[in-house]
Design an enzyme around this catalytic site. Structure first.
Site, PDB file in Angstrom:
ATOM      1  N   ASP A  64     -19.704  71.109  -7.467  1.00 51.16           N
ATOM      2  CA  ASP A  64     -20.855  70.561  -8.183  1.00 51.16           C
ATOM      3  C   ASP A  64     -21.702  71.674  -8.806  1.00 51.16           C
ATOM      4  O   ASP A  64     -22.552  71.417  -9.654  1.00 51.16           O
ATOM      5  CB  ASP A  64     -21.773  69.778  -7.231  1.00 51.16           C
ATOM      6  CG  ASP A  64     -21.223  68.394  -6.943  1.00 51.16           C
ATOM      7  OD1 ASP A  64     -20.470  67.884  -7.795  1.00 51.16           O
ATOM      8  OD2 ASP A  64     -21.556  67.834  -5.891  1.00 51.16           O
ATOM      9  N   PHE A  68      -1.626  55.494   7.382  1.00 47.75           N
ATOM     10  CA  PHE A  68      -1.690  55.371   5.924  1.00 47.75           C
ATOM     11  C   PHE A  68      -1.150  56.657   5.286  1.00 47.75           C
ATOM     12  O   PHE A  68      -1.479  57.747   5.724  1.00 47.75           O
ATOM     13  CB  PHE A  68      -3.165  55.173   5.499  1.00 47.75           C
ATOM     14  CG  PHE A  68      -3.361  55.117   4.024  1.00 47.75           C
ATOM     15  CD1 PHE A  68      -3.274  53.902   3.352  1.00 47.75           C
ATOM     16  CD2 PHE A  68      -3.629  56.256   3.288  1.00 47.75           C
ATOM     17  CE1 PHE A  68      -3.471  53.841   1.990  1.00 47.75           C
ATOM     18  CE2 PHE A  68      -3.817  56.198   1.923  1.00 47.75           C
ATOM     19  CZ  PHE A  68      -3.735  54.983   1.281  1.00 47.75           C
ATOM     20  N   THR A  69      -0.300  56.523   4.295  1.00 46.65           N
ATOM     21  CA  THR A  69       0.092  57.704   3.515  1.00 46.65           C
ATOM     22  C   THR A  69      -0.113  57.392   2.044  1.00 46.65           C
ATOM     23  O   THR A  69      -0.114  56.232   1.640  1.00 46.65           O
ATOM     24  CB  THR A  69       1.576  58.078   3.722  1.00 46.65           C
ATOM     25  OG1 THR A  69       2.368  57.022   3.156  1.00 46.65           O
ATOM     26  CG2 THR A  69       1.933  58.267   5.178  1.00 46.65           C
ATOM     27  N   THR A  94       3.107  55.340   0.712  1.00 43.15           N
ATOM     28  CA  THR A  94       3.265  53.906   0.977  1.00 43.15           C
ATOM     29  C   THR A  94       2.007  53.125   0.596  1.00 43.15           C
ATOM     30  O   THR A  94       2.074  51.931   0.313  1.00 43.15           O
ATOM     31  CB  THR A  94       3.544  53.647   2.458  1.00 43.15           C
ATOM     32  OG1 THR A  94       2.443  54.171   3.220  1.00 43.15           O
ATOM     33  CG2 THR A  94       4.825  54.325   2.906  1.00 43.15           C
ATOM     34  N   LYS A 133      -0.963  46.329   6.141  1.00 42.21           N
ATOM     35  CA  LYS A 133      -2.033  46.010   5.200  1.00 42.21           C
ATOM     36  C   LYS A 133      -2.130  47.158   4.196  1.00 42.21           C
ATOM     37  O   LYS A 133      -1.906  48.323   4.543  1.00 42.21           O
ATOM     38  CB  LYS A 133      -3.373  45.768   5.903  1.00 42.21           C
ATOM     39  CG  LYS A 133      -4.095  46.994   6.430  1.00 42.21           C
ATOM     40  CD  LYS A 133      -5.486  46.588   6.906  1.00 42.21           C
ATOM     41  CE  LYS A 133      -6.418  47.778   7.020  1.00 42.21           C
ATOM     42  NZ  LYS A 133      -6.208  48.627   8.163  1.00 42.21           N
ATOM     43  N   GLU A 161     -13.558  51.666   6.569  1.00 39.16           N
ATOM     44  CA  GLU A 161     -13.114  50.342   6.129  1.00 39.16           C
ATOM     45  C   GLU A 161     -12.416  49.622   7.268  1.00 39.16           C
ATOM     46  O   GLU A 161     -12.660  48.441   7.519  1.00 39.16           O
ATOM     47  CB  GLU A 161     -12.150  50.453   4.926  1.00 39.16           C
ATOM     48  CG  GLU A 161     -12.797  50.842   3.624  1.00 39.16           C
ATOM     49  CD  GLU A 161     -12.824  52.348   3.408  1.00 39.16           C
ATOM     50  OE1 GLU A 161     -12.614  53.105   4.381  1.00 39.16           O
ATOM     51  OE2 GLU A 161     -13.083  52.780   2.265  1.00 39.16           O
ATOM     52  N   ASP A 212     -24.843  59.743  -7.422  1.00 43.10           N
ATOM     53  CA  ASP A 212     -23.586  59.382  -6.755  1.00 43.10           C
ATOM     54  C   ASP A 212     -23.692  57.974  -6.222  1.00 43.10           C
ATOM     55  O   ASP A 212     -24.739  57.574  -5.717  1.00 43.10           O
ATOM     56  CB  ASP A 212     -23.330  60.346  -5.597  1.00 43.10           C
ATOM     57  CG  ASP A 212     -22.745  61.652  -6.106  1.00 43.10           C
ATOM     58  OD1 ASP A 212     -21.920  61.581  -7.035  1.00 43.10           O
ATOM     59  OD2 ASP A 212     -23.135  62.713  -5.607  1.00 43.10           O
TER      60      ASP A 212
END
Lengths: 682, 565
Positions: free
Chosen positions: A524, A379-380, A383, A397, A345, A304
Site C-alpha cells: 500500500d 480447501f485447495t 478443487t 461444499k 465463513e 477498504d
C-alpha cells in the site's frame, strides 16, 4: 487514552499556559503574528504616554485613564498569548500521556545471538530485541520473526488483544504495548526521539510548527486589514488637525487596536494547534498541520470494504435446500462439512446451523456422526471445494462451477432450482456455496457481507460534504456492485490489486481531486505516498507508516471520516472567527468615531447610537470589549465550530447569520453593557 | 407616480433592456463567435491588423497582455503631452487658445489615458479643436483598453487550464470598432438632431437683447460627447460638461446621455455570463451591483428632491427640491440619478454641480467612487469587483470548511496577496493624499487658503472628493476646489496613474495565475458562487471594506456637514 479528560481548562494546564502568556510577550516571538505585534507596539506607546504624563504632560488626559487603556491593551496581549499557550498545553498534555506509555523499560537486546538486558532508551535504530509473554515492548519496531498476541489497550484503548506476526501486513509493534503470549524478535525502526509521536509533539510545541497554506493566505488578508487601519488611523491625525479637533494618543491607539482584527489574530494559532490536538484525541498522529487542513478539502476517499463498510468477513445467512431434499438433513450436511473449516465463513455456517437448531436435536446428531468422519478434505485452489468423507458418504461444499463439474462428471443432473438460487444470491451481493453429497446436489448456502449499521448515513453525510467514497474490494464486480449500492458508496474498485488503488488515485488527482486512502501493507505504501492524505494503520508495516502522512493508532478504517470532519472544522473555525472579528468593527466605529470628535463637532452626537456616556467611557468600553471577547471565544477556538453537512451554500448562510450578523450585533450590546459599568467612573 | 421618479425608473429599465442583448453581442465578439455584423467589420479590422502587422490570432499569456497594454499607453501618453503643449501653433485652433503648461498637460494626459477625464482646464478656452480631437481619441482608446483587459480576465475565468488568454490587440480593436464606434455614432447623431454643435468653425457671435456682443464657443462637440458618455470617460467638450445647454440640450438628450453612462458597464456583466456560460453568475453579480447602486441612488434622490435643510430653516419653500447647481430642464431627480450613475461607473460627466448636492447626496456620490465597482468603469469596473469576489470567496470558503475556490480554481496565498494589495490601494491613495492636503492646509492656511472656497466640513469634502475621483478614475469634481495649480495637477496625476494601472495589473495577474492552475470540477462540497447567499457575502465584503476604511473621513466631511445645521 480515550478516557482522557475533555475539560477545556485543566487547572495544571491553565497554570502552565498563564506562565507561557508572559514568555510569549517577547517581541521576537510576537513578530510571527503581525496583528498582535502591532498591538504590542501600541501597548508600548501607551506605556510611554503614561510615563510622559507622570513627567508633567497635560495634553493627553488623566493619568488613570491612560493607565487603564495601557492595562487593557496589555491584557489583550496576554489573552491572545494565553489562547495559543492553552492550545499548546492541551496538545502537549495529550501527547505526553501517549509518551508516558513508553517510559523506560528493560529491553532484551539481542547481541551476537545472546540476550542482554539493557535500558530501552539505549536501543538504536536497527537493533534487535526479543519479547515474550508478559514483556512490555520497549520500542517501536517491526517483527522479523515470530507471532504474538499483543495488548495494545495502552495506546488504542481497545481491550481485545491483537495478533501481530512477521512478514505480513501486521508486523508493526508499538512501544508501550504488552505481549500476552508467544515470542517475537523485533527490529527497532526509529531512533530515540524521532518517533512519529515525538515529531507530533514538536509540531504542537511550535518549534517546528509551520504555517499551513490557508493559514498563510489568511495571515496575508489579516495583515492587509491591519494595514488599512494603520492608514485610517495615521491619516486621521491631519484630518483632525484640519478640523481643529485634538485627538489624544490613547484615542488613536484604542481606535487602531479595536479596528484591526485582534480577535482572529489572537486566536489564529490556537485554532491551528487545536486542530492537530483534535486529531490526536481521535488517536490519529499527524505528521504536519497541513495534512489536517488538506483532509478538510478531500474529494475522494478510498475505503477498504472489509472492516470499513462491512463487519469483518462474510457470514452464512441462509440454507437453501434443493427440491426433494429434507431441510434438516441438508443443514446437518452443511454443518458436518464445515467442522474442520477454520475460515470465518466456515465458522459462521456452524453458528447459523446451531441457531436454527432450536430443539438441539441436530447437535446430538452431529456429535454422534462426527465420530464417523474418516477424512477431512481441505480447501485447495485447484478443487475450490472442501468437505469430509464419512463412512460411505462424501460431502463437499464449494464454488458453484466446481461442484457443478463434480456433479455432471458423475452423470448426475444439477437441479435447475439450485442454479436459479445461485444466480439470485450472486446478484444480491452474496456468495453461494453449493453442497453436494455423493455427487448429488443437496442445496446451496448463502453467505452475505454484513454491512455495518449506520454506515449508509455516514456515507450520506460525506456525500453532503462533497466527498466521494470509493469501496476497494477483492470481490468480483457483481458482488462489489451490490454491496456498493447497499452501503451507499459512490464507486467501487472490484478484484482490486494494489496497483489498482494507485491508478485510481492518480486518475482522480489528474482531474484535480484530492484523494485520501487508508492502508497498512507494504504494497500500500506507494499509494499512501501518492494520496494527498494517506492514513497508515499503526499495526501496518513501517514502510506504510513512513509513506502516509497520518498514523491511526486505533487501526480503525472508518477514521478517515472523522479526519475529514476535523479538517473542515479547522478551516471553518478560522473563517467564522475572521468574519466575526471584522463584523465587530461596525459597532466599534460607532463607539469610537463619535467619541473622537464630539468635543469639537457636537453634531456627531447623532452617530453615538449606543448613547455611550462620555468619550472616555466609550473608548474604554470598546477596548475592554475587544479584550474580553478573546478569552470568551477560546472555548470555540479550541473545540472548533460544529460542522453540519447541509451543503456549502446552506452552511455559508448559517455561519454568515451566526458569525456575520451576530458579529455586527453582539458588540453593540457588549459595548453598551460595559459602558453602563464604566460610566460609574468615567 | 411622480413623473420625475418615473423618468429615472424608465431610464434604468431601458438601460437594462438594451444591455442584455449588447452584452451577448460583446460576449460573442470576445469568444470569436460569428455575429451578423461580421460582414461589415471583418474587412475593417483586417485592414487595421494588416497595416500594423498584428497577428490577431496569436494568443498571449497574462504578462504579455500587460506589456501590450502598458507599452501602448506609454506611447499615447507621450503623444498627448506633445500635442497639448504645442497646440497654440498647431492647426485647428480658430479661437487661438494657448498651449497647456507642463503640469496641466501632465495631468490632462494621464487623466485621459487613464479614463479619468479629470479636467483642470475648461474646454472652451483651454484646448484647441486639435486638442479636443486628440482627447476624444483617447476617450475611445482608454475605454477600449479597459474592455480589452476585462476580456482577458473573462477569458481566464473559463473552465480549463491554460496560459493562452487570447490576443490583446484583437480584443482592443474589436472593442473599438465593433462596440464603441457604432454606438457613439448613434448617440452623436441623436445629439446632433437635438442641437449639439458639430463644426470646426470658431466662436459664434450674436448681439443680445441688451445690445451686448456675446461670443458662443462651439466645435466638434457631438462626437466627443457621445464617447465621453459611452466610454465612462466623462471629459466634457465644454467646461460645464453636460450641464451646458449645447452639450446636453434637453430632457431627452439627458436621458440618452445617462443611459449611455451605464449601458456598457452593465452589458459587460452579461457578456461575462455569455462567455462563461454562467448566466446565473452574471445575474447575481448584476444583482449585487444593482442593490449597491440603489442604496446610493434612493437616498440621493430623496435628499435632492426634499431640498436643502438650511434653506428650509429660513422658511423658504422649495417646491422643486434642492435646485442649487442644478438645471431647471432636468430637475432634482434626473440630476440625482445622473450624479449616482456617473460616480458608480467612473464616468465623471455631470449635469449638475456635485459641489451643491445635499451633504448625504454628495456622500453617496463619493461612496459610489470609493466602492468603484457598482457597475464601475467600462471593463475596469468588473476588475474591481473581481478583487472583492476573490476576497469574499476566500473568507466564505473557509467558513464552509474548504480551501477556497472560484470557478474551479483554488485561491491561495499568492492570489490573496495581490487581492489584498489592490483592495488596500484605493483607500490608501485617497486617504493619504487627502491627509497630505489637509496637513498643508491646516499648518499653512495662508499659502493654501486659495484652494478652498468653503473651509470647514465642506472644504474637507471637496479635497476628499477630488482624490476619490482621481483614484477611482472618475473625473468629476466638487468644483469649489481651486484645483488648477501644480500641487493638485501633479498629485492628482500620480493618483490617477496608480489608481488606473495597478487595479488593472492586479486582477489580470490573479486571473492569469488562476487560469494556469489545475481545474477542479465542482462537487457537492464546492461553494457555489452563483447563489444569493454568496451575493450577500460579496456585498458585505464591499460594504465593510468601503465603510470601514472611509467612515472616519466621511464622518469629518459630509456627515458632520449633515448633522451640523
Amino acid at each position: 487514552m480515550k478516557k482522557s479528560s475533555n475539560k477545556l481548562f485543566e487547572p495544571a494546564l491553565v497554570k502552565e499556559a498563564f506562565k507561557q502568556s508572559f514568555i510569549k510577550l517577547d517581541p521576537r516571538i510576537m513578530f510571527r503574528n503581525p496583528v498582535m505585534f502591532t498591538v504590542e507596539i501600541g501597548t508600548a506607546v501607551m506605556l510611554a504616554v503614561c510615563i510622559w504624563i507622570l513627567l508633567g504632560d497635560k495634553t493627553q488626559g488623566s493619568f488613570v485613564y491612560n493607565l487603564i487603556v495601557f492595562f487593557v491593551l496589555f491584557i489583550t496581549l496576554l489573552f491572545a498569548n494565553f489562547a495559543e499557550a492553552i492550545a499548546e498545553a492541551r496538545g502537549k498534555a495529550q501527547a505526553d500521556s501517549l509518551r508516558k506509555t513508553r517510559e523506560e523499560t528493560p529491553a532484551k537486546k539481542i547481541v551476537n545471538n545472546k540476550i542482554e538486558i539493557v535500558n530501552s532508551s539505549l536501543l538504536k535504530k536497527g537493533d534487535l530485541f526479543f519479547c515474550e509473554t508478559g514483556d512490555m515492548i520497549p520500542m517501536d519496531g517491526e517483527i522479523i520473526e515470530g507471532l504474538a498476541t499483543i495488548d495494545e489497550s495502552a495506546i488504542t484503548g481497545e481491550s481485545a488483544p491483537v495478533i501481530r506476526e512477521s512478514g505480513g501486513d501486521k508486523s508493526s509493534v508499538t512501544g508501550g504495548t504488552k505481549v500476552l503470549s508467544d515470542k517475537i524478535t523485533v527490529r527497532v525502526t526509529t531512533e530515540p526521539g524521532e518517533s512519529f509521536l515525538d515529531k507530533m509533539i514538536a509540531l504542537v510545541e511550535g518549534a517546528s510548527r509551520q504555517k499551513t497554506p490557508n493559514e498563510i493566505a489568511l495571515t496575508i488578508l489579516l495583515a492587509g486589514f491591519t494595514l488599512v487601519f494603520v492608514i485610517v488611523c495615521v491619516t486621521l491625525k491631519p484630518f483632525a488637525d484640519y478640523a481643529n479637533t485634538p485627538i489624544t494618543i490613547a484615542a488613536f491607539i484604542s481606535l487602531f487596536v479595536c479596528l484591526i482584527p485582534t480577535t482572529i489574530g489572537g486566536l489564529l494559532s490556537a485554532i491551528g494547534i487545536a486542530g492537530m490536538d483534535r486529531a490526536l484525541r481521535a488517536n490519529v498522529i499527524t505528521k504536519s498541520g497541513k495534512a489536517v487542513e488538506t483532509a478538510g478539502d478531500l474529494d475522494v476517499l478510498l475505503l477498504d470494504k472489509t472492516g470499513t463498510i462491512t463487519i469483518g468477513n462474510r457470514k452464512a445467512t441462509n440454507f437453501w435446500q434443493a427440491n426433494n431434499v429434507d431441510e434438516n438433513i441438508f443443514i446437518e450436511a452443511c454443518v458436518l462439512s464445515s467442522l474442520a473449516d477454520e475460515t470465518p465463513e466456515g465458522k459462521s455456517i456452524i453458528e447459523l446451523g446451531e441457531k436454527l437448531d432450536v430443539k438441539g436435536e441436530m447437535k446430538q446428531n452431529i456429535s454422534r456422526l462426527s465420530s464417523h468422519i474418516s477424512q477431512y478434505i481441505q480447501f485447495t485452489a485447484e478443487t475450490r471445494s472442501s468437505g469430509i468423507n464419512m463412512d460411505d458418504l462424501r460431502i463437499r461444499k464449494g464454488a458453484f462451477d466446481s461442484i457443478k463439474n463434480l456433479v455432471i462428471k458423475a452423470g448426475n443432473i444439477f437441479p435447475d432450482e439450485t442454479t436459479e438460487r445461485v444466480k439470485l444470491i450472486s446478484s444480491n451481493g452474496g456468495t453461494p456455496l453449493v453442497v453436494s453429497q455423493n455427487e448429488n446436489v443437496l442445496g446451496v448456502i448463502e453467505l452475505q457481507d454484513i454491512i455495518k449499521p449506520n454506515i449508509h448515513e455516514r456515507f450520506e453525510r460525506l456525500r453532503k460534504m462533497g466527498v466521494k467514497t470509493v469501496m476497494v474490494t477483492g470481490d468480483n464486480p457483481l458482488t462489489a456492485k451490490f454491496i456498493a449500492e447497499k452501503a451507499g458508496v459512490d464507486d467501487f474498485i472490484a478484484e482490486a490489486k494494489p496497483e489498482d488503488k494507485m491508478n485510481y488515485i492518480k486518475k482522480e488527482q489528474q482531474g484535480g481531486k484530492l484523494v485520501a486512502m487508508m492502508g497498512d501493507g507494504t504494497n500500500d505504501a506507494p499509494a499512501l505516498a501518492q494520496a494527498d492524505v494517506g492514513v497508515a494503520m499503526n499495526s501496518g508495516t513501517q514502510a506504510a507508516k513512513e509513506a502516509g502522512n497520518m498514523v491511526d493508532l486505533d487501526n480503525d478504517p472508518t477514521k478517515l471520516i472523522e479526519i475529514v470532519e476535523i479538517g473542515k472544522q479547522l478551516l471553518m473555525t478560522r473563517g467564522t472567527l475572521t468574519t466575526f472579528s471584522i463584523a465587530n468593527d461596525v459597532a466599534k466605529y460607532f463607539a469610537i468615531v463619535p467619541a473622537l470628535f464630539i468635543a469639537s463637532i457636537p453634531g456627531l452626537q447623532s452617530l453615538n447610537v449606543m448613547k455611550l456616556h462620555t468619550p472616555e467611557s466609550a473608548i474604554l468600553s470598546a477596548v475592554i470589549f475587544n479584550a474580553i471577547i478573546i478569552p470568551l471565544l477560546i472555548p470555540l477556538a479550541l473545540r472548533g465550530v460544529a460542522y453540519k453537512p447541509i451543503g456549502a451554500s446552506a452552511l455559508l448562510r448559517r455561519n454568515l447569520l451566526i458569525y456575520g450578523l451576530g458579529g455586527v450585533i453582539v458588540p453593540f450590546i457588549g459595548i453598551k453593557l460595559i459602558d453602563l459599568l464604566v460610566s460609574l467612573w468615567f | 407616480m411622480n413623473t420625475e421618479i418615473l423618468g429615472i425608473v424608465l431610464m434604468f429599465v431601458v438601460t437594462v433592456i438594451l444591455a442584455i442583448p449588447l452584452g451577448r453581442y460583446i460576449g460573442k465578439l470576445y469568444n470569436g463567435d460569428k455575429t451578423k455584423l461580421d460582414f461589415i467589420f471583418n474587412p475593417i479590422d483586417n485592414l487595421f491588423f494588416k497595416l500594423s502587422g498584428i497577428k490577431a490570432d496569436k494568443e498571449m499569456n497574462w504578462k504579455q497582455h500587460l506589456v501590450a497594454l502598458l507599452s501602448i499607453n506609454m506611447v499615447w501618453f507621450l503623444f498627448s503631452m506633445l500635442i497639448l503643449m504645442n497646440m497654440s501653433w498647431l492647426p485647428l485652433n480658430p479661437d487661438g487658445n494657448p498651449s497647456m503648461s507642463a503640469d496641466t498637460a501632465f495631468n490632462t494626459s494621464i487623466s485621459f489615458i487613464s479614463n479619468t477625464n479629470l479636467q483642470h482646464y475648461s474646454g472652451e478656452s483651454g484646448v484647441s479643436y486639435l486638442g479636443q480631437l486628440v482627447l476624444m481619441l483617447f476617450q475611445f482608446i482608454s475605454a477600449a483598453a479597459g474592455m480589452a483587459v476585462c476580456a482577458v480576465v473573462f477569458n481566464a475565468m473559463k473552465e480549463r487550464t491554460t496560459e493562452k488568454l487570447g490576443n490583446f490587440y484583437n480584443y482592443f480593436v474589436k472593442s473599438f470598432t465593433r462596440v464603441l464606434l457604432p454606438l457613439s455614432i448613434v448617440v452623436a447623431i441623436i445629439l446632433l438632431f437635438n442641437g449639439t454643435p458639430m463644426t470646426f468653425k470658431g466662436k459664434d457671435q450674436f448681439i443680445s437683447v441688451q445690445g451686448d456682443t456675446v461670443n458662443v464657443s462651439r466645435g466638434p462637440a457631438a462626437a466627443m460627447i457621445a464617447i465621453k458618455q459611452l466610454g465612462t470617460n466623462g471629459g466634457g467638450f465644454f467646461g460645464a460638461n453636460s450641464a451646458h445647454p449645447l452639450e446636453n440640450p434637453n430632457y431627452f438628450t439627458n436621458a440618452v446621455e445617462d443611459v449611455s453612462i451605464i449601458l456598457i458597464p452593465i452589458a459587460m456583466i452579461f457578456a461575462l455570463g455569455y462567455m462563461l456560460k454562467r448566466k446565473k453568475l452574471a445575474w447575481i453579480i448584476f444583482g449585487v451591483m444593482t442593490v449597491g447602486f440603489l442604496l446610493l441612488l434612493i437616498p440621493t434622490v430623496y435628499f435632492e428632491m426634499k431640498g436643502s435643510s438650511n434653506i428650509a430653516a429660513m422658511h423658504i419653500a422649495q417646491p422643486l427640491g434642492s435646485m442649487e447647481g442644478k438645471e431647471v430642464r432636468f430637475g432634482p431627480a434626473a440630476s440625482a440619478y445622473w450624479a449616482i450613475t456617473t460616480t458608480v461607473t467612473s464616468n465623471g460627466s455631470v449635469n449638475s454641480m456635485h459641489d451643491s448636492l445635499t451633504p448625504l447626496g454628495g456622500m453617496s456620490a463619493m461612496l459610489g467612487m470609493m466602492v468603484n465597482s457598482f457597475y464601475g468603469g467600462v471593463g475596469v469596473g468588473f476588475l474591481n469587483f473581481y478583487i472583492f469576489i476573490i476576497i469574499a470567496v476566500f473568507i466564505s470558503g473557509l467558513m464552509v470548511g474548504r480551501t477556497p475556490e472560484f470557478l474551479g480554481k483554488k485561491i491561495e496565498a499568492k492570489e490573496m496577496k495581490i487581492a489584498t494589495i489592490i483592495a488596500l490601494l484605493h483607500p490608501f491613495l485617497i486617504l493619504s493624499f487627502t491627509a497630505l492636503s489637509s496637513h498643508l492646509f491646516a499648518h499653512d492656511p495662508k499659502t493654501y487658503a486659495a484652494w478652498l472656497n468653503n473651509p470647514g466640513y465642506h472644504g474637507f469634502g471637496e479635497m476628499l472628493y477630488e482624490y476619490t475621483s482621481s483614484s477611482a478614475n472618475n473625473g468629476s469634481g466638487f468644483e469649489g476646489l481651486g484645483d488648477g495649480v501644480p500641487f493638485w495637477n501633479i498629485t492628482c496625476g500620480i493618483v490617477m496613474l496608480i489608481g488606473r494601472f495597478l487595479p488593472i495589473i492586479g486582477p489580470v495577474a490573479i486571473a492569469g495565475i488562476l487560469a494556469k492552475k489545475k481545474y477542479v470540477p465542482e462537487s457537492a462540497g464546492t461553494l457555489k458562487t452563483d447563489t444569493t447567499t454568496f451575493g450577500i457575502m460579496v456585498f458585505a465584503v464591499i460594504a465593510i471594506i468601503a465603510a470601514l476604511s472611509f467612515f472616519p473621513a466621511l464622518a469629518l466631511g459630509p456627515i458632520s456637514e449633515f448633522f451640523s445645521k
